[in-house]
Write an enzyme that holds these catalytic residues in place. Structure first.
Site, mmCIF file in Angstrom:
data_model
loop_
_atom_site.group_PDB
_atom_site.id
_atom_site.type_symbol
_atom_site.label_atom_id
_atom_site.label_comp_id
_atom_site.label_asym_id
_atom_site.label_seq_id
_atom_site.Cartn_x
_atom_site.Cartn_y
_atom_site.Cartn_z
ATOM 1 N N LYS A 85 0.717 -1.180 0.121
ATOM 2 C CA LYS A 85 0.027 0.064 0.122
ATOM 3 C C LYS A 85 0.604 1.116 0.003
ATOM 4 O O LYS A 85 0.638 2.216 -0.899
ATOM 5 C CB LYS A 85 -0.890 0.135 1.147
ATOM 6 C CG LYS A 85 -1.608 1.287 1.505
ATOM 7 C CD LYS A 85 -2.292 1.340 2.676
ATOM 8 C CE LYS A 85 -1.683 1.780 3.893
ATOM 9 N NZ LYS A 85 -1.560 3.355 4.288
ATOM 10 N N ASN A 86 1.933 1.152 1.039
ATOM 11 C CA ASN A 86 2.384 2.566 1.080
ATOM 12 C C ASN A 86 3.595 2.839 0.060
ATOM 13 O O ASN A 86 3.961 4.027 -0.082
ATOM 14 C CB ASN A 86 3.396 2.609 2.610
ATOM 15 C CG ASN A 86 2.219 2.717 3.497
ATOM 16 O OD1 ASN A 86 1.040 3.124 3.256
ATOM 17 N ND2 ASN A 86 2.565 2.651 5.090
ATOM 18 N N CYS B 39 -5.517 7.972 8.674
ATOM 19 C CA CYS B 39 -5.816 7.328 9.982
ATOM 20 C C CYS B 39 -5.567 8.287 10.914
ATOM 21 O O CYS B 39 -4.556 9.307 10.925
ATOM 22 C CB CYS B 39 -4.938 6.053 10.142
ATOM 23 S SG CYS B 39 -5.758 4.567 9.227
ATOM 24 N N ARG C 99 0.078 14.352 13.049
ATOM 25 C CA ARG C 99 0.405 14.110 11.727
ATOM 26 C C ARG C 99 0.598 15.694 11.029
ATOM 27 O O ARG C 99 0.154 15.710 9.792
ATOM 28 C CB ARG C 99 -0.253 12.900 10.764
ATOM 29 C CG ARG C 99 -0.558 11.822 11.650
ATOM 30 C CD ARG C 99 -1.138 10.706 10.914
ATOM 31 N NE ARG C 99 -0.395 10.149 9.817
ATOM 32 C CZ ARG C 99 -0.769 9.363 9.049
ATOM 33 N NH1 ARG C 99 -2.203 8.821 9.015
ATOM 34 N NH2 ARG C 99 -0.012 8.774 8.204
ATOM 35 N N ASP D 266 3.540 0.182 11.941
ATOM 36 C CA ASP D 266 2.289 -0.159 11.426
ATOM 37 C C ASP D 266 1.891 -1.928 11.981
ATOM 38 O O ASP D 266 0.804 -2.075 11.582
ATOM 39 C CB ASP D 266 2.334 -0.193 9.915
ATOM 40 C CG ASP D 266 2.225 1.279 9.414
ATOM 41 O OD1 ASP D 266 2.004 2.055 10.200
ATOM 42 O OD2 ASP D 266 2.505 1.567 8.304
ATOM 43 N N ARG E 271 -9.052 -0.034 3.288
ATOM 44 C CA ARG E 271 -8.163 0.935 2.840
ATOM 45 C C ARG E 271 -6.784 0.337 2.313
ATOM 46 O O ARG E 271 -6.136 0.869 1.611
ATOM 47 C CB ARG E 271 -8.104 2.008 3.800
ATOM 48 C CG ARG E 271 -9.313 2.922 3.938
ATOM 49 C CD ARG E 271 -9.105 4.389 4.643
ATOM 50 N NE ARG E 271 -7.575 4.935 4.461
ATOM 51 C CZ ARG E 271 -6.939 5.448 5.204
ATOM 52 N NH1 ARG E 271 -7.353 5.681 6.632
ATOM 53 N NH2 ARG E 271 -5.641 5.711 4.951
HETATM 54 N N1 EPU Z 1 6.031 14.108 11.042
HETATM 55 C C1 EPU Z 1 6.158 15.475 11.661
HETATM 56 N N2 EPU Z 1 6.123 16.391 10.568
HETATM 57 C C2 EPU Z 1 6.135 15.986 9.339
HETATM 58 C C3 EPU Z 1 6.012 14.540 9.022
HETATM 59 C C4 EPU Z 1 5.993 13.717 10.033
HETATM 60 O O1 EPU Z 1 6.003 15.764 12.628
HETATM 61 O O2 EPU Z 1 6.375 16.933 8.543
HETATM 62 C C5 EPU Z 1 5.767 13.281 12.404
HETATM 63 C C6 EPU Z 1 4.438 12.372 12.117
HETATM 64 O O3 EPU Z 1 3.491 13.211 12.914
HETATM 65 C C7 EPU Z 1 4.797 11.136 12.979
HETATM 66 C C8 EPU Z 1 6.372 10.758 12.341
HETATM 67 O O4 EPU Z 1 6.690 11.993 11.956
HETATM 68 O O5 EPU Z 1 4.777 11.234 14.345
HETATM 69 C C9 EPU Z 1 6.517 10.024 11.322
HETATM 70 O O6 EPU Z 1 5.570 10.311 10.174
HETATM 71 P P1 EPU Z 1 5.753 10.081 8.619
HETATM 72 O O7 EPU Z 1 5.974 11.104 7.962
HETATM 73 O O8 EPU Z 1 7.042 9.174 8.523
HETATM 74 O O9 EPU Z 1 4.560 9.272 8.256
HETATM 75 P P2 EPU Z 1 3.594 9.212 7.063
HETATM 76 O O10 EPU Z 1 4.489 9.669 6.025
HETATM 77 O O11 EPU Z 1 2.510 10.139 7.381
HETATM 78 C C10 EPU Z 1 3.880 6.755 6.483
HETATM 79 C C11 EPU Z 1 2.652 5.736 6.033
HETATM 80 C C12 EPU Z 1 2.275 5.111 7.573
HETATM 81 C C13 EPU Z 1 3.358 4.733 8.407
HETATM 82 C C14 EPU Z 1 4.312 5.910 8.583
HETATM 83 C C15 EPU Z 1 5.427 5.572 9.136
HETATM 84 C C16 EPU Z 1 1.810 6.228 3.856
HETATM 85 C C17 EPU Z 1 0.746 6.877 3.157
HETATM 86 N N3 EPU Z 1 1.662 6.138 5.403
HETATM 87 O O12 EPU Z 1 3.078 7.708 6.818
HETATM 88 O O13 EPU Z 1 1.531 4.169 7.381
HETATM 89 O O14 EPU Z 1 2.906 4.449 9.751
HETATM 90 O O15 EPU Z 1 4.830 6.260 7.210
HETATM 91 O O16 EPU Z 1 6.239 4.425 8.755
HETATM 92 O O17 EPU Z 1 2.959 5.785 3.489
HETATM 93 C C18 EPU Z 1 -0.474 2.896 7.826
HETATM 94 O O18 EPU Z 1 -0.215 2.052 6.848
HETATM 95 O O19 EPU Z 1 -1.246 2.123 8.850
HETATM 96 C C19 EPU Z 1 -0.008 3.989 8.008
HETATM 97 C C20 EPU Z 1 -0.338 4.816 9.043
#
Ligand code: EPU
Length: 417
Positions: free
Chosen positions: A22-23, A116, A121, A304, A396
């Site tokens: 998915k990601n 989610c 985030r 995850d 999803r």
């Molecule tokens: N964060 C910030 N500022 C930012 C970006 C991130 O504070 O500008 C914080 C977030 O709040 C979080 C942490 O950094 O506490 C990590 O966030 P990250 O940006 O790595 O996560 P993401 O890109 O929003 C993706 C996956 C998530 C997965 C995370 C970590 C997608 C669409 N989502 O999220 O997947 O948990 O990386 O591996 O790729 C899931 O599949 O259930 C899911 C939530």
């Protein structure tokens, strides 16, 4: 509204095949609009997050064909329009269009993405990446208006190795002038999948999979074919199902390295496993040892899989401890596991799981995607029929989950209420 019913306590055996990640897929699809040619992506998972991205592509005017896991995207006909908030808030990954449109047109207007509800985030690191490359960001409530006269490579230090900010910065940098360096980049396998895809189009990216990624901007990106890597989180979820109820359950289409932190932890617990080149065979045991786990960015233990793992930890003979370091609100599953008989105590970012639990069936709620997966696992181990409401969250990210679990012996259905 959809709800799932699962009759528990049935042995799981046979073969389950893992789908595309998915990601990865949710980034590959938006990234494809950077190309001037036709893009073909294979092994696309059949999940509703992909349907939402498809809706965005079609809204922008791209020509999309989707047949049996293969998606062909021709974005030569797209226009740079503001994506309606009701579509973009369906999922987190909609903001990959923010960077792809900015990289392609040097202008984008878009709303804060969805996803989610597992923490605040914020997207400050993504915006930092955009600004470092010369973009000006104006915020109007929930909406971002982002402009750049010119995108020029720069040095971006991420405060945390954010997956989203790493991908967004790459997508803006691939066609910028000069070189961009991302320090403290995320190292997830999905990042490698995406940079390989972009390099196949003609981009010049090195260092993916390490914490320093370098991108030399190019003027044009062409057609290409790529394949989505296997979903390590879906794989991990079925491995856990096998550890709970499996009799030599065989999970195929796995890259064992991508799930190694999970399999190492399961070995510590005493789960019987055979790890092959691209498969894992797993069986249940009644003799599980308690362990300690801490979530971290790759190659650490994936957040995850934290909630799905919690179900197995409840069966340990003693006290397990789990710390969630990535998200501040990813324990919403605990209330429902406790309702089903678990004894879990939340202490800030940590939980203490006092095992062993004998699960009983209840009506519970999937508050988010992986919480839903955690409750499905608990339902598989329960005495009677468990009802899980708000199961849309699970659809999803887990493709054909009813078919996949039914094929290995589960009694499971989804109904509209
Ligand atoms: N964060 C910030 N500022 C930012 C970006 C991130 O504070 O500008 C914080 C977030 O709040 C979080 C942490 O950094 O506490 C990590 O966030 P990250 O940006 O790595 O996560 P993401 O890109 O929003 C993706 C996956 C998530 C997965 C995370 C970590 C997608 C669409 N989502 O999220 O997947 O948990 O990386 O591996 O790729 C899931 O599949 O259930 C899911 C939530």
């Amino acid at each position: 509204m959809l709800q799932m019913k699962i009759e528990g306590n049935r042995i799981l055996e046979g073969i389950v095949k893992v789908g595309g990640a998915k990601n990865s897929a949710v980034a590959l699809v938006p990234a494809s609009i950077l190309s001037d040619g036709v893009i073909t992506i294979d092994n696309i998972p059949n999940i509703s997050d992909i349907d939402a991205l498809n809706e965005i592509l079609e809204f922008l005017g791209a020509k999309v064909e989707k047949k049996e896991g293969t998606m062909t995207i021709d974005s030569s006909t797209i226009t740079n329009k503001e994506i309606p908030e009701k579509i973009s808030k369906k999922l987190r990954a909609s903001y990959y269009f923010m960077s792809a449109l900015l990289g392609k047109y040097k202008h984008v207007e878009m709303y804060f993405p969805g996803g989610c509800s597992i923490g605040a985030r914020p997207i400050d690191q993504t915006l930092k990446g955009f600004k470092t490359l010369g973009a000006k960001v104006k915020e109007e409530g929930n909406k971002f208006i982002i402009d750049a006269e010119e995108l020029i490579g720069g040095h971006v230090y991420l405060d945390m190795p954010s997956v989203g900010a790493t991908i967004n910065t790459i997508l803006v940098a691939v066609k910028a002038k000069g070189e961009t360096i991302i320090e403290n980049a995320a190292k997830e396998p999905e990042i490698v999948n995406i940079t390989t895809f972009l390099n196949n189009m003609g981009a010049k990216i090195t260092g993916a999979g390490t914490s320093e990624i370098r991108i030399k901007g190019v003027e044009k990106l062409g057609k290409c074919f790529t394949e989505v890597i296997p979903d390590r989180i879906e794989a991990g979820t079925y491995i856990l199902a096998g550890a709970l109820m499996g009799n030599k359950l065989r999970i195929e289409n796995i890259i064992p390295d991508h799930v190694e932190t999970l399999t190492l932890k399961l070995k510590e617990m005493g789960v019987p496993m055979e790890i092959g080149d691209d498969y894992i065979i797993v069986s249940k045991t009644d003799n599980l040892k308690p362990i300690r786990v801490r979530t971290l960015g790759y190659p650490g233990f994936p957040t995850d899989l934290q909630q799905p793992l919690t179900t197995l930890l409840t069966l340990g003979n003693g006290v397990s401890e789990l710390e969630e370091t990535i998200y501040e609100n990813r324990f919403q599953n605990v209330e429902y596991l406790n309702k089903m008989g678990a004894n879990i105590i939340i202490d800030g970012r940590k939980i203490k799981i006092i095992g062993p639990t004998v699960f009983h069936s209840e009506t519970v709620k999937a508050t988010d995607l992986r919480a839903g997966a955690c409750l499905i696992l608990a339902a598989l181990k329960s005495d009677r029929i468990t009802t899980i409401t708000e199961i849309e969250h699970v659809l999803r990210g887990y493709e054909n989950i009813v078919e996949k679990l039914s094929n290995i012996g589960a009694k499971i259905s989804i109904e509209e209420i």
